[in-house]
Design an enzyme around this catalytic site. Structure first.
Site, mmCIF file in Angstrom:
data_model
loop_
_atom_site.group_PDB
_atom_site.id
_atom_site.type_symbol
_atom_site.label_atom_id
_atom_site.label_comp_id
_atom_site.label_asym_id
_atom_site.label_seq_id
_atom_site.Cartn_x
_atom_site.Cartn_y
_atom_site.Cartn_z
ATOM 1 N N GLY A 10 -23.229 -51.681 2.117
ATOM 2 C CA GLY A 10 -21.938 -52.172 1.606
ATOM 3 C C GLY A 10 -22.248 -53.073 0.422
ATOM 4 O O GLY A 10 -22.894 -54.101 0.604
ATOM 5 N N ASN A 13 -17.639 -57.102 -2.142
ATOM 6 C CA ASN A 13 -17.578 -58.551 -2.410
ATOM 7 C C ASN A 13 -18.646 -59.302 -1.638
ATOM 8 O O ASN A 13 -19.394 -60.119 -2.194
ATOM 9 C CB ASN A 13 -16.200 -59.083 -2.020
ATOM 10 N N ILE A 14 -18.743 -59.054 -0.343
ATOM 11 C CA ILE A 14 -19.768 -59.783 0.422
ATOM 12 C C ILE A 14 -21.156 -59.251 0.076
ATOM 13 O O ILE A 14 -22.096 -60.012 -0.138
ATOM 14 C CB ILE A 14 -19.518 -59.687 1.934
ATOM 15 N N ASN A 121 -15.481 -56.041 10.021
ATOM 16 C CA ASN A 121 -14.444 -56.338 11.031
ATOM 17 C C ASN A 121 -13.827 -55.070 11.612
ATOM 18 O O ASN A 121 -13.850 -54.022 10.951
ATOM 19 C CB ASN A 121 -13.308 -57.134 10.349
ATOM 20 N N HIS A 176 -14.321 -63.296 17.039
ATOM 21 C CA HIS A 176 -13.959 -63.664 15.665
ATOM 22 C C HIS A 176 -12.522 -63.236 15.441
ATOM 23 O O HIS A 176 -12.224 -62.272 14.778
ATOM 24 C CB HIS A 176 -14.885 -62.948 14.677
HETATM 25 O O1 TXD Z 1 -16.819 -63.265 9.515
HETATM 26 C C1 TXD Z 1 -16.712 -62.043 9.374
HETATM 27 N N1 TXD Z 1 -17.471 -61.211 10.103
HETATM 28 C C2 TXD Z 1 -15.724 -61.483 8.357
HETATM 29 C C3 TXD Z 1 -16.005 -60.040 8.047
HETATM 30 C C4 TXD Z 1 -15.603 -62.318 7.158
HETATM 31 C C5 TXD Z 1 -15.081 -61.758 6.006
HETATM 32 C C6 TXD Z 1 -14.939 -60.298 5.803
HETATM 33 N N2 TXD Z 1 -15.160 -59.515 6.973
HETATM 34 C C7 TXD Z 1 -15.281 -58.071 6.827
HETATM 35 O O2 TXD Z 1 -16.442 -57.686 6.071
HETATM 36 C C8 TXD Z 1 -14.140 -57.400 6.119
HETATM 37 O O3 TXD Z 1 -13.000 -57.331 6.949
HETATM 38 C C9 TXD Z 1 -14.743 -56.040 5.838
HETATM 39 O O4 TXD Z 1 -14.674 -55.245 7.000
HETATM 40 C C10 TXD Z 1 -16.211 -56.373 5.560
HETATM 41 C C11 TXD Z 1 -16.591 -56.311 4.114
HETATM 42 O O5 TXD Z 1 -15.799 -57.182 3.375
HETATM 43 P P1 TXD Z 1 -15.871 -57.131 1.762
HETATM 44 O O6 TXD Z 1 -14.984 -58.185 1.253
HETATM 45 O O7 TXD Z 1 -17.318 -57.092 1.307
HETATM 46 O O8 TXD Z 1 -15.199 -55.706 1.485
HETATM 47 P P2 TXD Z 1 -15.359 -54.818 0.134
HETATM 48 O O9 TXD Z 1 -15.520 -55.696 -1.050
HETATM 49 O O10 TXD Z 1 -14.258 -53.804 0.198
HETATM 50 O O11 TXD Z 1 -16.763 -54.073 0.369
HETATM 51 C C12 TXD Z 1 -16.897 -53.092 1.348
HETATM 52 C C13 TXD Z 1 -17.823 -52.041 0.762
HETATM 53 C C14 TXD Z 1 -17.172 -51.271 -0.423
HETATM 54 O O12 TXD Z 1 -18.003 -51.386 -1.553
HETATM 55 C C15 TXD Z 1 -17.078 -49.837 0.074
HETATM 56 O O13 TXD Z 1 -17.317 -48.874 -0.927
HETATM 57 C C16 TXD Z 1 -18.204 -49.828 1.101
HETATM 58 O O14 TXD Z 1 -18.099 -51.073 1.762
HETATM 59 N N3 TXD Z 1 -18.088 -48.742 2.068
HETATM 60 C C17 TXD Z 1 -19.171 -48.137 2.587
HETATM 61 N N4 TXD Z 1 -20.479 -48.401 2.395
HETATM 62 C C18 TXD Z 1 -21.313 -47.598 3.095
HETATM 63 N N5 TXD Z 1 -20.917 -46.612 3.940
HETATM 64 C C19 TXD Z 1 -19.610 -46.354 4.124
HETATM 65 N N6 TXD Z 1 -19.217 -45.355 4.956
HETATM 66 C C20 TXD Z 1 -18.658 -47.142 3.434
HETATM 67 N N7 TXD Z 1 -17.303 -47.160 3.399
HETATM 68 C C21 TXD Z 1 -16.967 -48.159 2.560
#
Ligand code: TXD
Length: 319
Positions: A10, A13-14, A121, A176
């Site tokens: 991934g 953003n994170i 999440n 969480h």
């Molecule tokens: O405390 C915690 N655990 C939470 C978690 C705190 C904040 C955010 N939380 C969760 O982290 C949020 O609800 C998301 O489920 C994740 C990732 O958050 P982020 O802000 O990084 O989301 P983005 O910016 O949309 O990035 C997700 C990336 C994006 O680039 C997609 O193209 C990629 O995930 N993506 C994938 N990568 C690999 N494989 C697959 N199948 C895939 N699908 C989407």
């Protein structure tokens, strides 16, 4: 000694923030993986060009091929979709469970000896599913939530008391979500428990109750402000603290979504508890005495997590 290898599944953003923090701390070489072509490659190239300015040496690469994760020592998973305003973390379950299946396969086939930190999440269900799909031992798969929730609780308490965040220590248990359990009696300012600070007249029960409520909805507060996604700076910093504890065998006691089997009266479930993280991964689950209110709240949180797992099994019968 060869540099460690950190794989970030991934590159959103994170993921991008994780890569930057890991590079600044020179934790090892970094591979950014994503399904979107170009994003991991572009961010890796951009981050590499921070090196001369910030003074770090790290080989940072981007890929869309799981094979490039081979031999990773640490894997941090953010793959999936984040919340938008009006969405609960649980609303992400259907989409992100399918993502965890692909990610679990990728880890099993390319870096089965890694320490895996899940962030996606709804966290408590996704970390459980990721362990199932990857087949890794439970002590090598952990969820990041408690360090973030504790950081939020710490920040709000430090603001209330007008003290350094360094002198506030907080304790958050449970899932969480809205059922998380900020444990006030184990939260301290320079070793003084918050209940004593209330008795000393330095704050009031009402203010502490409001801070606990704000901590529980800390994620939603940021989603509501950003509108386009969820928090990512503090989540990334929190996961890096866990990765560092593993890579440097720090034996840190960190609240994490960890596999529990017997402790806290909970069996065969991932839930937020204090654990020791060192070179063995999750080396120990720390079982503390809880007052009746905290125990009841933890039980509510455990039931909420169990409901998420029932939903997961309904979607994917292989679980
Ligand atoms: O405390 C915690 N655990 C939470 C978690 C705190 C904040 C955010 N939380 C969760 O982290 C949020 O609800 C998301 O489920 C994740 C990732 O958050 P982020 O802000 O990084 O989301 P983005 O910016 O949309 O990035 C997700 C990336 C994006 O680039 C997609 O193209 C990629 O995930 N993506 C994938 N990568 C690999 N494989 C697959 N199948 C895939 N699908 C989407």
């Amino acid at each position: 000694m060869a540099r460690k290898k950190i794989a970030l599944i991934g590159a959103g953003n994170i993921g991008g923030t994780l890569a930057h923090l890991a590079a600044q701390k020179e934790l090892g070489d970094i591979v950014l993986f994503d399904v979107v072509d170009g994003v991991p490659q572009g961010k890796a190239l951009d981050l590499s060009q921070c090196g001369p300015v910030e003074g770090f040496d790290a080989k940072i690469t981007g890929t869309n091929d799981y094979a490039d994760l081979a031999g990773a020592d640490v894997v941090i998973v953010t793959a999936g979709v984040p919340r938008k305003p009006g969405m609960s973390r649980d609303d992400l379950l259907g989409i992100n469970l399918k993502v965890m299946k692909a990610v679990g396969e990728g880890i099993k086939n390319n870096c089965p000896d890694a320490f895996v930190i899940c962030i996606t999440n709804p966290l408590d269900a996704m970390v459980w599913a990721l362990r199932e799909f990857s087949g890794l031992p439970a002590n090598k798969v952990v969820g990041m939530a408690g360090v973030l929730d504790s950081a939020r609780f710490t920040t709000f308490l430090a603001w209330e008391f007008g003290v350094s965040v360094r002198d506030v220590n907080t304790f958050v248990l449970g899932g969480h979500g809205d059922t998380m359990v900020p444990v006030v009696q184990y939260s301290t300012v320079n070793g003084i428990p918050v209940p004593d600070l209330i008795k000393m007249g330095l704050t009031t029960q009402e203010k502490i109750d409001a801070i606990v409520a704000r901590t529980r909805s800390g994620g939603g507060e940021i989603v509501g402000l950003l509108k386009t996604g969820s928090a990512f700076y503090a989540p990334a910093a929190s996961a890096i603290a866990m990765a560092e504890a593993y890579l440097n065998d720090q034996k840190r006691i960190l609240p994490s979504a960890a596999y529990v089997n017997g402790e806290y009266g909970v069996n065969d479930l991932y839930v937020g508890v204090p654990v020791m993280i060192g070179a063995g991964g999750v080396e120990k689950v720390i079982e503390i005495e809880l007052d009746e209110e905290a125990r009841n709240n933890l039980n509510v949180s455990v039931e909420a997590v169990k409901e998420l797992l029932v939903a997961c099994k309904g979607i994917d019968p292989s679980l």
